[in-house]
Scaffold this motif. Structure first.
Motif, PDB file in Angstrom:
ATOM      1  N   VAL A  36       0.830  -1.201   0.000  1.00 45.36           N
ATOM      2  CA  VAL A  36       0.000   0.000   0.000  1.00 45.36           C
ATOM      3  C   VAL A  36       0.867   1.255   0.000  1.00 45.36           C
ATOM      4  O   VAL A  36       1.820   1.358   0.752  1.00 45.36           O
ATOM      5  CB  VAL A  36      -0.915   0.003   1.244  1.00 45.36           C
ATOM      6  CG1 VAL A  36      -1.739   1.272   1.289  1.00 45.36           C
ATOM      7  CG2 VAL A  36      -1.818  -1.211   1.230  1.00 45.36           C
ATOM      8  N   SER A 247      -1.623  -8.790   2.559  1.00 44.06           N
ATOM      9  CA  SER A 247      -0.670  -7.686   2.552  1.00 44.06           C
ATOM     10  C   SER A 247      -0.266  -7.303   3.975  1.00 44.06           C
ATOM     11  O   SER A 247      -1.098  -6.883   4.781  1.00 44.06           O
ATOM     12  CB  SER A 247      -1.280  -6.463   1.855  1.00 44.06           C
ATOM     13  OG  SER A 247      -0.485  -5.321   2.086  1.00 44.06           O
ATOM     14  N   LYS A 250      -0.694  -3.411   4.585  1.00 48.03           N
ATOM     15  CA  LYS A 250      -2.043  -3.040   5.015  1.00 48.03           C
ATOM     16  C   LYS A 250      -2.246  -3.369   6.490  1.00 48.03           C
ATOM     17  O   LYS A 250      -2.849  -2.599   7.242  1.00 48.03           O
ATOM     18  CB  LYS A 250      -3.073  -3.773   4.155  1.00 48.03           C
ATOM     19  CG  LYS A 250      -4.517  -3.463   4.503  1.00 48.03           C
ATOM     20  CD  LYS A 250      -5.454  -4.235   3.590  1.00 48.03           C
ATOM     21  CE  LYS A 250      -6.907  -3.957   3.955  1.00 48.03           C
ATOM     22  NZ  LYS A 250      -7.840  -4.738   3.091  1.00 48.03           N
ATOM     23  N   GLU A 254      -3.265  -0.965   9.682  1.00 47.09           N
ATOM     24  CA  GLU A 254      -4.419  -1.252  10.531  1.00 47.09           C
ATOM     25  C   GLU A 254      -4.026  -1.341  12.003  1.00 47.09           C
ATOM     26  O   GLU A 254      -4.799  -0.984  12.892  1.00 47.09           O
ATOM     27  CB  GLU A 254      -5.079  -2.563  10.089  1.00 47.09           C
ATOM     28  CG  GLU A 254      -5.738  -2.477   8.719  1.00 47.09           C
ATOM     29  CD  GLU A 254      -6.243  -3.830   8.226  1.00 47.09           C
ATOM     30  OE1 GLU A 254      -5.891  -4.853   8.854  1.00 47.09           O
ATOM     31  OE2 GLU A 254      -6.973  -3.847   7.219  1.00 47.09           O
ATOM     32  N   LEU A 260      -0.052   5.450   6.668  1.00 49.29           N
ATOM     33  CA  LEU A 260      -0.361   4.980   5.325  1.00 49.29           C
ATOM     34  C   LEU A 260       0.673   5.407   4.300  1.00 49.29           C
ATOM     35  O   LEU A 260       1.067   4.630   3.427  1.00 49.29           O
ATOM     36  CB  LEU A 260      -1.746   5.498   4.913  1.00 49.29           C
ATOM     37  CG  LEU A 260      -2.303   5.000   3.580  1.00 49.29           C
ATOM     38  CD1 LEU A 260      -2.433   3.490   3.577  1.00 49.29           C
ATOM     39  CD2 LEU A 260      -3.645   5.663   3.297  1.00 49.29           C
TER      40      LEU A 260
END
Length: 400
Positions: A36, A247, A250, A254, A260
């Motif tokens: 990501v 992933s 990701k 989380e 991010l």
């Protein structure tokens, strides 16, 4: 028969969700998506596409691309495509071309090919373009305190079940597992293998020094290893354990471990260096595990699903249910983390379990650090046009 087929499809789905996703052949790299990066575009799940016949003028940047690198890649495709009726004549004509300057090549494609714009089933014209590359690791053919992490060959007890052999409706659908008595059960997960190395005793190809680099080697599907003997060893995808890909980038977002905007391949590697005690548990969250084989040292690039060496900057991985393997594809996207146009003629020579949908591609950046830097950041939007021989049809329903 209909009820029996429905049962098989349902059972296959349950087994797939337990131990496999997607379709993948024993010789192709998995070509997982780049981790990501920010900002991630919204993406709707796609399973099919349609193809709209268009004029050459509709291809963004077609007149300005240097076609010669793609031409070389297409000639590699023709070593396979020339055996298929739809491509035989076009590939034969390609061998008769006297000049390979851009004018001659553009004229060749415009004369003998028809462009089809790939359209998503929701009528949108853009999709996700990620990147992958061929990494360089340090390793040894013998384990030591420095080289502790094994790279495994495909084990003999790994089963591949071809569902399409008995049921054409399930063509290209493969399940993986192992025998436990008379039952087929899911194959060992990454956690199983990491926590009990004896499971794969005797299947070690070599050992490498960095656990995170090994993890990303699994994602890329091929790589080069500089051995302590001084030689360089090339390895490529042999098979995988059939578990779904998850992933870890990701997951780190989380969990609040990474913001991010730093959840790229580079950011994950840095996190691993800073959190060595947390690293094994994180890696085990991706249950998929990849097995490798040694490749000839004189190959120009890793071997893709088509069975030919990939070309840096001109090969892509695609969903073969929407794009025929080996076909030229014109791609209009942007450079990683940028708005700078990247419009190129590419060749579909690879597939991947995470590459699903019509407008979905994994861009092969080549070998080395800079290629890895570009691949790790790439998560762009893009358009695609499939080029088919003028008398052939694309694989999905066309809009004329």
């Amino acid at each position: 028969m209909k009820n029996q087929l429905s049962f098989i499809i349902a059972a296959s789905y349950l087994l797939l969700t337990a131990c496999a996703t997607g379709t993948i052949s024993p010789t192709l790299p998995p070509s997982e998506p780049a981790e990501v990066v920010a900002p991630p575009p919204a993406e709707k799940p796609l399973t099919k596409s349609v193809h709209k016949r268009v004029q050459w003028s509709a291809l963004t940047g077609w007149k300005h691309d240097d076609l010669q690198p793609a031409w070389q890649a297409f000639q590699k495709s023709c070593t396979v495509l020339s055996k298929q009726p739809a491509w035989k004549e076009t590939c034969r004509l390609a061998t008769t071309l006297q000049k390979n300057d851009n004018t001659a090549l553009r004229n060749f494609f415009e004369t003998y090919f028809t462009p089809y714009q790939v359209i998503n089933t929701d009528n949108t014209e853009e999709g996700l373009i990620t990147g992958y590359y061929e990494p360089l690791l340090k390793g040894s053919r013998k384990p030591s305190s420095r080289y502790r992490y094994p790279v495994y060959a495909a084990p003999n007890d790994l089963l591949t079940i071809e569902l399409g052999t008995a049921y054409p409706e399930l063509k290209d659908l493969r399940l993986r597992g192992r025998l436990n008595g008379r039952k087929v059960i899911p194959y060992h997960s990454r956690a199983d293998i990491m926590n009990n190395p004896k499971l794969l005793n005797g299947y070690e190809l070599l050992w490498v020094e960095d656990e995170v680099e090994l993890f990303f080697l699994h994602i890329q599907g091929s790589g080069r290893i500089v051995l302590d003997s001084g030689e360089t060893m090339k390895i490529g995808f042999a098979d995988q354990n059939g578990h779904p890909y998850n992933s870890i980038g990701k997951l780190l977002v989380e969990r609040g471990e990474l913001p991010l905007e730093k959840a790229s391949m580079q950011g994950i590697k840095q996190w691993g260096q800073q959190n060595p005690k947390k690293l094994p548990e994180l890696l085990q969250q991706n249950a998929r595990y990849v097995f490798f084989r040694e490749l000839p040292s004189d190959l120009s690039g890793p071997i893709g699903a088509l069975g030919v060496p990939l070309t840096a900057g001109r090969s892509i991985a695609i969903d073969p249910q929407s794009i025929p393997q080996g076909a030229p594809v014109f791609l209009a996207t942007t450079w990683p983390n940028s708005n700078k146009p990247l419009n190129r003629l590419m060749v579909a020579q690879d597939v991947g379990s995470a590459i699903k949908g019509g407008i979905r591609a994994d861009f092969f950046w080549g070998f080395g650090h800079e290629a890895g830097n570009q691949a790790g950041k790439m998560k762009q939007r893009g358009k695609m046009w499939l080029l088919m021989p003028r008398d052939a049809k694309p694989p999905a329903l066309s809009r004329q």
